[in-house]
Motif scaffolding. Structure first.
Motif, PDB file in Angstrom:
ATOM      1  N   LEU A  12       3.505   8.217  11.698  1.00 12.92           N
ATOM      2  CA  LEU A  12       2.262   8.651  11.063  1.00 12.92           C
ATOM      3  C   LEU A  12       2.535   9.280   9.699  1.00 12.92           C
ATOM      4  N   ASN A  13       3.585  10.076   9.618  1.00 15.70           N
ATOM      5  CA  ASN A  13       3.961  10.698   8.343  1.00 15.70           C
ATOM      6  C   ASN A  13       4.346   9.632   7.322  1.00 15.70           C
ATOM      7  N   LYS A  14       5.076   8.619   7.759  1.00 17.46           N
ATOM      8  CA  LYS A  14       5.474   7.518   6.875  1.00 17.46           C
ATOM      9  C   LYS A  14       4.237   6.758   6.391  1.00 17.46           C
ATOM     10  N   LEU A  15       3.299   6.501   7.296  1.00 16.56           N
ATOM     11  CA  LEU A  15       2.050   5.825   6.933  1.00 16.56           C
ATOM     12  C   LEU A  15       1.267   6.633   5.903  1.00 16.56           C
ATOM     13  N   GLU A  16       1.181   7.926   6.124  1.00 11.58           N
ATOM     14  CA  GLU A  16       0.468   8.798   5.197  1.00 11.58           C
ATOM     15  C   GLU A  16       1.117   8.750   3.812  1.00 11.58           C
ATOM     16  N   THR A  17       2.427   8.797   3.774  1.00  6.34           N
ATOM     17  CA  THR A  17       3.158   8.743   2.511  1.00  6.34           C
ATOM     18  C   THR A  17       2.896   7.423   1.798  1.00  6.34           C
ATOM     19  N   LEU A  18       2.919   6.325   2.529  1.00  8.32           N
ATOM     20  CA  LEU A  18       2.667   5.011   1.941  1.00  8.32           C
ATOM     21  C   LEU A  18       1.243   4.894   1.412  1.00  8.32           C
ATOM     22  N   LEU A  19       0.286   5.430   2.152  1.00  4.99           N
ATOM     23  CA  LEU A  19      -1.107   5.386   1.710  1.00  4.99           C
ATOM     24  C   LEU A  19      -1.311   6.189   0.426  1.00  4.99           C
ATOM     25  N   VAL A  20      -0.740   7.366   0.377  1.00  4.00           N
ATOM     26  CA  VAL A  20      -0.872   8.208  -0.815  1.00  4.00           C
ATOM     27  C   VAL A  20      -0.223   7.514  -2.012  1.00  4.00           C
ATOM     28  N   SER A  21       0.959   6.917  -1.810  1.00  2.21           N
ATOM     29  CA  SER A  21       1.653   6.223  -2.898  1.00  2.21           C
ATOM     30  C   SER A  21       0.865   5.019  -3.392  1.00  2.21           C
ATOM     31  N   ILE A  33      10.219   5.386  -4.643  1.00  2.00           N
ATOM     32  CA  ILE A  33      11.099   5.064  -3.513  1.00  2.00           C
ATOM     33  C   ILE A  33      10.264   4.517  -2.359  1.00  2.00           C
ATOM     34  N   ASN A  34       9.176   5.211  -2.046  1.00  2.00           N
ATOM     35  CA  ASN A  34       8.304   4.781  -0.947  1.00  2.00           C
ATOM     36  C   ASN A  34       7.572   3.478  -1.282  1.00  2.00           C
ATOM     37  N   TYR A  35       7.163   3.325  -2.532  1.00  2.00           N
ATOM     38  CA  TYR A  35       6.378   2.158  -2.936  1.00  2.00           C
ATOM     39  C   TYR A  35       7.222   0.880  -2.971  1.00  2.00           C
ATOM     40  N   THR A  36       8.446   0.984  -3.503  1.00  2.00           N
ATOM     41  CA  THR A  36       9.279  -0.208  -3.682  1.00  2.00           C
ATOM     42  C   THR A  36      10.328  -0.401  -2.594  1.00  2.00           C
ATOM     43  N   GLY A  37      10.721   0.683  -1.960  1.00  2.00           N
ATOM     44  CA  GLY A  37      11.813   0.595  -0.997  1.00  2.00           C
ATOM     45  C   GLY A  37      13.178   0.689  -1.669  1.00  2.00           C
ATOM     46  N   PHE A  38      13.183   0.865  -2.998  1.00  2.00           N
ATOM     47  CA  PHE A  38      14.446   1.018  -3.723  1.00  2.00           C
ATOM     48  C   PHE A  38      15.064   2.369  -3.377  1.00  2.00           C
ATOM     49  N   SER A  39      16.374   2.438  -3.428  1.00  2.00           N
ATOM     50  CA  SER A  39      17.046   3.721  -3.207  1.00  2.00           C
ATOM     51  C   SER A  39      16.907   4.580  -4.466  1.00  2.00           C
ATOM     52  N   ILE A  69       4.937  -0.953 -13.007  1.00  2.00           N
ATOM     53  CA  ILE A  69       5.911  -1.215 -11.942  1.00  2.00           C
ATOM     54  C   ILE A  69       5.584  -2.537 -11.261  1.00  2.00           C
ATOM     55  N   ASP A  70       4.295  -2.775 -11.006  1.00  2.00           N
ATOM     56  CA  ASP A  70       3.891  -4.047 -10.398  1.00  2.00           C
ATOM     57  C   ASP A  70       4.314  -5.220 -11.277  1.00  2.00           C
ATOM     58  N   SER A  71       4.098  -5.111 -12.574  1.00  2.00           N
ATOM     59  CA  SER A  71       4.512  -6.175 -13.506  1.00  2.00           C
ATOM     60  C   SER A  71       6.023  -6.354 -13.486  1.00  2.00           C
ATOM     61  N   PHE A  72       6.748  -5.241 -13.466  1.00  2.00           N
ATOM     62  CA  PHE A  72       8.207  -5.295 -13.401  1.00  2.00           C
ATOM     63  C   PHE A  72       8.662  -6.008 -12.127  1.00  2.00           C
ATOM     64  N   LEU A  73       8.039  -5.669 -11.008  1.00  2.00           N
ATOM     65  CA  LEU A  73       8.443  -6.260  -9.730  1.00  2.00           C
ATOM     66  C   LEU A  73       8.148  -7.758  -9.663  1.00  2.00           C
ATOM     67  N   LEU A  74       7.138  -8.205 -10.406  1.00  2.00           N
ATOM     68  CA  LEU A  74       6.735  -9.608 -10.343  1.00  2.00           C
ATOM     69  C   LEU A  74       7.299 -10.464 -11.481  1.00  2.00           C
ATOM     70  N   GLN A  75       8.146  -9.891 -12.318  1.00  2.00           N
ATOM     71  CA  GLN A  75       8.735 -10.690 -13.395  1.00  2.00           C
ATOM     72  C   GLN A  75       9.802 -11.632 -12.840  1.00  2.00           C
ATOM     73  N   ASN A  76      10.137 -12.637 -13.614  1.00  2.00           N
ATOM     74  CA  ASN A  76      11.121 -13.655 -13.212  1.00  2.00           C
ATOM     75  C   ASN A  76      10.716 -14.365 -11.927  1.00  2.00           C
ATOM     76  N   LYS A  77       9.431 -14.646 -11.837  1.00  2.00           N
ATOM     77  CA  LYS A  77       8.888 -15.282 -10.646  1.00  2.00           C
ATOM     78  C   LYS A  77       9.431 -16.695 -10.510  1.00  2.00           C
ATOM     79  N   SER A  78       9.741 -17.076  -9.309  1.00  2.00           N
ATOM     80  CA  SER A  78      10.227 -18.410  -8.997  1.00  2.00           C
ATOM     81  C   SER A  78       9.086 -19.233  -8.409  1.00  2.00           C
ATOM     82  N   ALA A  79       8.918 -20.448  -8.903  1.00  2.00           N
ATOM     83  CA  ALA A  79       7.851 -21.315  -8.409  1.00  2.00           C
ATOM     84  C   ALA A  79       8.235 -21.903  -7.048  1.00  2.00           C
ATOM     85  N   SER A  80       7.227 -22.093  -6.210  1.00  2.00           N
ATOM     86  CA  SER A  80       7.468 -22.718  -4.910  1.00  2.00           C
ATOM     87  C   SER A  80       7.625 -24.225  -5.094  1.00  2.00           C
TER      88      SER A  80
END
Length: 96
Positions: A12-21, A33-39, A69-80
């Motif tokens: 529940l605490n983890k869920l709350e943290t993810l929702l707030v983020s 860290i919570n949003y991306t899972g990066f260390s 951050i969203d743009s950074f995470l989605l850069q270098n996209k590979s086509a299916s």
């Protein structure tokens, strides 16, 4: 408190943290860290190499804009495969 209750409270605490983020538009290192899972160390490495966009308004605390951050995470996209096939079909149809 038994083990099952402890596990439920932790989840529940983890869920709350993810929702707030996910609601926030400006993220701290902890939020990132919570949003991306990066260390933490990987985030600092990205900051040090100026790979990830960040702000440091007071010269100490790091902040990250969520949409950047969203743009950074989605850069270098590979086509299916289906996207590549569709591009090939469109290209061959256009050259006829």
């Amino acid at each position: 408190m038994n083990t099952n209750e402890t596990i439920i409270i932790e989840k529940l605490n983890k869920l709350e943290t993810l929702l707030v983020s996910s609601i926030k538009q400006i993220l701290t290192v902890e939020d990132l860290i919570n949003y991306t899972g990066f260390s933490r160390s990987y985030i600092y490495k990205l900051v040090h190499k100026n790979v990830i966009p960040y702000s440091k308004p007071n010269g100490k605390t790091l902040f990250f804009q969520k949409n950047e951050i969203d743009s950074f995470l989605l850069q270098n996209k590979s086509a299916s495969i289906s996207q590549i096939e569709q591009k090939a079909i469109n290209y061959t149809a256009a050259t006829k």
